[in-house]
Enzyme design. Sequence first.
Site, PDB file in Angstrom:
ATOM      1  N   LYS A   1      96.720 -10.509  84.000  1.00  0.00           N
ATOM      2  CA  LYS A   1      95.796  -9.699  83.207  1.00  0.00           C
ATOM      3  C   LYS A   1      95.573 -10.290  81.818  1.00  0.00           C
ATOM      4  CE  LYS A   1      96.210  -5.426  85.683  1.00  0.00           C
ATOM      5  NZ  LYS A   1      96.484  -3.989  85.671  1.00  0.00           N
TER       6      LYS A   1
ATOM      7  N   LYS B   1      96.125 -13.441  80.895  1.00  0.00           N
ATOM      8  CA  LYS B   1      95.475 -14.756  80.994  1.00  0.00           C
ATOM      9  C   LYS B   1      93.978 -14.563  81.230  1.00  0.00           C
ATOM     10  CE  LYS B   1      99.468 -17.418  82.602  1.00  0.00           C
ATOM     11  NZ  LYS B   1     100.050 -18.230  83.680  1.00  0.00           N
TER      12      LYS B   1
ATOM     13  N   LYS C   1     114.253 -10.400  83.489  1.00  0.00           N
ATOM     14  CA  LYS C   1     115.614 -10.642  82.996  1.00  0.00           C
ATOM     15  C   LYS C   1     116.552 -10.902  84.173  1.00  0.00           C
ATOM     16  CE  LYS C   1     117.909  -8.625  78.981  1.00  0.00           C
ATOM     17  NZ  LYS C   1     117.235  -9.398  77.943  1.00  0.00           N
TER      18      LYS C   1
ATOM     19  N   GLU D   1     108.365  -5.082  78.165  1.00  0.00           N
ATOM     20  CA  GLU D   1     108.277  -5.406  76.735  1.00  0.00           C
ATOM     21  C   GLU D   1     107.273  -6.541  76.550  1.00  0.00           C
ATOM     22  OE1 GLU D   1     111.666  -5.698  73.548  1.00  0.00           O
ATOM     23  OE2 GLU D   1     111.381  -7.706  74.350  1.00  0.00           O
TER      24      GLU D   1
HETATM   25  P1  0O2 Z   1     115.544 -13.225  76.520  1.00  0.00           P
HETATM   26  O1  0O2 Z   1     114.954 -12.894  77.799  1.00  0.00           O
HETATM   27  O2  0O2 Z   1     116.502 -14.362  76.643  1.00  0.00           O
HETATM   28  O3  0O2 Z   1     114.531 -13.457  75.457  1.00  0.00           O
HETATM   29  P2  0O2 Z   1     118.925  -6.830  70.775  1.00  0.00           P
HETATM   30  O4  0O2 Z   1     118.178  -7.732  69.803  1.00  0.00           O
HETATM   31  O5  0O2 Z   1     118.823  -7.329  72.198  1.00  0.00           O
HETATM   32  O6  0O2 Z   1     120.266  -6.537  70.320  1.00  0.00           O
HETATM   33  P3  0O2 Z   1     116.956  -4.917  71.285  1.00  0.00           P
HETATM   34  O7  0O2 Z   1     116.598  -3.679  70.546  1.00  0.00           O
HETATM   35  O8  0O2 Z   1     116.996  -4.819  72.766  1.00  0.00           O
HETATM   36  O9  0O2 Z   1     118.296  -5.437  70.720  1.00  0.00           O
HETATM   37  O10 0O2 Z   1     116.010  -6.041  70.880  1.00  0.00           O
HETATM   38  P4  0O2 Z   1     114.520  -6.159  71.291  1.00  0.00           P
HETATM   39  O11 0O2 Z   1     113.685  -5.699  70.194  1.00  0.00           O
HETATM   40  O12 0O2 Z   1     114.249  -5.535  72.603  1.00  0.00           O
HETATM   41  O13 0O2 Z   1     114.449  -7.677  71.470  1.00  0.00           O
HETATM   42  C1  0O2 Z   1     114.970  -8.288  72.527  1.00  0.00           C
HETATM   43  C2  0O2 Z   1     114.294  -9.609  72.690  1.00  0.00           C
HETATM   44  O14 0O2 Z   1     113.634  -9.988  71.480  1.00  0.00           O
HETATM   45  C3  0O2 Z   1     115.265 -10.710  72.947  1.00  0.00           C
HETATM   46  O15 0O2 Z   1     115.475 -10.815  74.301  1.00  0.00           O
HETATM   47  C4  0O2 Z   1     114.566 -11.923  72.405  1.00  0.00           C
HETATM   48  O16 0O2 Z   1     113.571 -12.356  73.301  1.00  0.00           O
HETATM   49  C5  0O2 Z   1     113.900 -11.353  71.193  1.00  0.00           C
HETATM   50  N1  0O2 Z   1     114.761 -11.406  70.016  1.00  0.00           N
HETATM   51  C6  0O2 Z   1     115.250 -10.367  69.344  1.00  0.00           C
HETATM   52  N2  0O2 Z   1     115.982 -10.787  68.290  1.00  0.00           N
HETATM   53  C7  0O2 Z   1     115.946 -12.126  68.301  1.00  0.00           C
HETATM   54  C8  0O2 Z   1     116.516 -13.134  67.457  1.00  0.00           C
HETATM   55  O17 0O2 Z   1     117.203 -12.875  66.468  1.00  0.00           O
HETATM   56  N3  0O2 Z   1     116.261 -14.433  67.794  1.00  0.00           N
HETATM   57  C9  0O2 Z   1     115.501 -14.763  68.874  1.00  0.00           C
HETATM   58  N4  0O2 Z   1     115.310 -16.051  69.135  1.00  0.00           N
HETATM   59  N5  0O2 Z   1     114.959 -13.827  69.696  1.00  0.00           N
HETATM   60  C10 0O2 Z   1     115.184 -12.528  69.404  1.00  0.00           C
HETATM   61  P5  0O2 Z   1     116.862 -11.319  74.879  1.00  0.00           P
HETATM   62  O18 0O2 Z   1     117.655 -10.142  75.234  1.00  0.00           O
HETATM   63  O19 0O2 Z   1     117.468 -12.319  73.963  1.00  0.00           O
HETATM   64  O20 0O2 Z   1     116.422 -11.981  76.197  1.00  0.00           O
HETATM   65  P1  0O2 Z   2      97.795 -24.039  81.852  1.00  0.00           P
HETATM   66  O1  0O2 Z   2      96.714 -24.532  82.734  1.00  0.00           O
HETATM   67  O2  0O2 Z   2      98.906 -25.012  81.705  1.00  0.00           O
HETATM   68  O3  0O2 Z   2      97.313 -23.470  80.561  1.00  0.00           O
HETATM   69  P2  0O2 Z   2     102.723 -19.486  86.388  1.00  0.00           P
HETATM   70  O4  0O2 Z   2     101.422 -18.767  86.214  1.00  0.00           O
HETATM   71  O5  0O2 Z   2     103.819 -18.656  87.003  1.00  0.00           O
HETATM   72  O6  0O2 Z   2     102.561 -20.838  87.006  1.00  0.00           O
HETATM   73  P3  0O2 Z   2     104.169 -19.180  83.998  1.00  0.00           P
HETATM   74  O7  0O2 Z   2     105.330 -18.563  84.658  1.00  0.00           O
HETATM   75  O8  0O2 Z   2     103.414 -18.308  83.060  1.00  0.00           O
HETATM   76  O9  0O2 Z   2     103.135 -19.839  84.962  1.00  0.00           O
HETATM   77  O10 0O2 Z   2     104.650 -20.516  83.367  1.00  0.00           O
HETATM   78  P4  0O2 Z   2     105.375 -20.793  82.010  1.00  0.00           P
HETATM   79  O11 0O2 Z   2     106.189 -22.033  82.244  1.00  0.00           O
HETATM   80  O12 0O2 Z   2     106.072 -19.578  81.543  1.00  0.00           O
HETATM   81  O13 0O2 Z   2     104.198 -21.190  81.031  1.00  0.00           O
HETATM   82  C1  0O2 Z   2     103.095 -20.341  80.873  1.00  0.00           C
HETATM   83  C2  0O2 Z   2     101.906 -21.087  80.399  1.00  0.00           C
HETATM   84  O14 0O2 Z   2     102.095 -21.343  79.016  1.00  0.00           O
HETATM   85  C3  0O2 Z   2     101.706 -22.413  81.098  1.00  0.00           C
HETATM   86  O15 0O2 Z   2     100.319 -22.542  81.296  1.00  0.00           O
HETATM   87  C4  0O2 Z   2     102.113 -23.424  80.040  1.00  0.00           C
HETATM   88  O16 0O2 Z   2     101.339 -24.605  80.114  1.00  0.00           O
HETATM   89  C5  0O2 Z   2     101.783 -22.688  78.764  1.00  0.00           C
HETATM   90  N1  0O2 Z   2     102.562 -23.162  77.638  1.00  0.00           N
HETATM   91  C6  0O2 Z   2     103.897 -23.239  77.519  1.00  0.00           C
HETATM   92  N2  0O2 Z   2     104.239 -23.694  76.314  1.00  0.00           N
HETATM   93  C7  0O2 Z   2     103.079 -23.908  75.638  1.00  0.00           C
HETATM   94  C8  0O2 Z   2     102.762 -24.367  74.338  1.00  0.00           C
HETATM   95  O17 0O2 Z   2     103.623 -24.654  73.516  1.00  0.00           O
HETATM   96  N3  0O2 Z   2     101.434 -24.437  74.005  1.00  0.00           N
HETATM   97  C9  0O2 Z   2     100.447 -24.095  74.881  1.00  0.00           C
HETATM   98  N4  0O2 Z   2      99.161 -24.157  74.488  1.00  0.00           N
HETATM   99  N5  0O2 Z   2     100.708 -23.659  76.121  1.00  0.00           N
HETATM  100  C10 0O2 Z   2     102.015 -23.569  76.496  1.00  0.00           C
HETATM  101  P5  0O2 Z   2      99.675 -22.102  82.667  1.00  0.00           P
HETATM  102  O18 0O2 Z   2      99.477 -20.634  82.622  1.00  0.00           O
HETATM  103  O19 0O2 Z   2     100.487 -22.636  83.803  1.00  0.00           O
HETATM  104  O20 0O2 Z   2      98.294 -22.792  82.647  1.00  0.00           O
END
Ligand code: 0O2
Ligand code: 0O2
Length: 267
Positions: A23, A25, A48, A140
Amino acid sequence: MDGRDWKKFLLPYEQAVEELKVKFKTLRTELKSREEYSPIEFVTGRVKRISSVLEKAKRLSVPMEQIETGIEDIAGIRIMCQFVEDIDRLAEQIRLREDMSVVYVKDYILNKKPSGYRSYHIIVEYPVQTALGMKRVLAEIQLRTLAMNFWATIEHSLNYKYREKLPVEVLNRLSKAAEAAYLLDQEMSSIRVEIMEAQKLFEDKSNIIAKVLNGIQELYFFHRVREAAQFQIRFNELWDTDDVWHLKELLGEVEEAIARAKKGPSK
Ligand code: 0O2
Ligand code: 0O2
């Protein structure tokens, strides 16, 4: 741990992530073709892992039977934008959608996390049509700029590597890097305003040019050949020097000449 079938438990979340990715995309493609600009740069999504769900449930003291409501990011969508302004626009679009309903938001852009993390999180309720009927799941949606994503991706991988025991020195430098990412977003936003103004000017200019050329054409139609030829020479000179101001003046004169031609007999 209860004896639930985790694979089956995750199925609606997997479906939700797949559908939401398609949706957003599609929204990107649609906005690009409608407005030549999309607030969405790219979209990713993930479900997750079970181990992470269980860890989070333990950390937040969520009982097993309340996991569906207690853990809001089992289904996670991440939308990357070029500019901070795009995030507001996108958030508004999500609020207006009828295929999902916003439960609440966490604005870590206005209130950044102590780590330096910035992003706009929207928790939505999304109905999935399963073989057993409709099931509403929480998802989320994280909205962030490319700079926010750059920082969060690296910080996340460092934290993962060092298992959340990063040395203070590294934490300080990450915090400085977060500040740099924030300044980068600000700078890009101000450049964006200038680009938009330049685009407007360019549009104005192309409009003026079209009007002048159409006007000259019209003068030929009224047989004002000499006048039309003179205007054409002046237009060529101004076109060469890229002089928008004098092009505007020229347009005024061309329009007056057309008005005269419409009134008087043709020469
Ligand atoms: P994933 O899938 O590895 O990204 P929490 O921060 O988990 O203690 P809460 O309230 O659940 O508490 O946080 P929230 O707002 O739902 O945010 C959760 C997700 O936000 C994380 O997923 C991260 O993707 C991102 N995030 C939150 N805080 C940070 C941070 O300090 N640094 C980074 N890099 N990302 C953050 P997960 O759980 O890490 O899973
Ligand atoms: P395109 O043609 O490359 O734009 P799926 O639909 O399951 O195949 P999924 O799970 O969404 O794809 O793949 P992923 O690895 O999570 O990446 C999602 C999309 O984000 C991919 O494009 C990546 O090319 C794009 N992407 C990842 N990192 C970056 C970045 O830093 N910059 C830009 N512009 N794009 C990024 P699509 O959807 O496969 O199509």
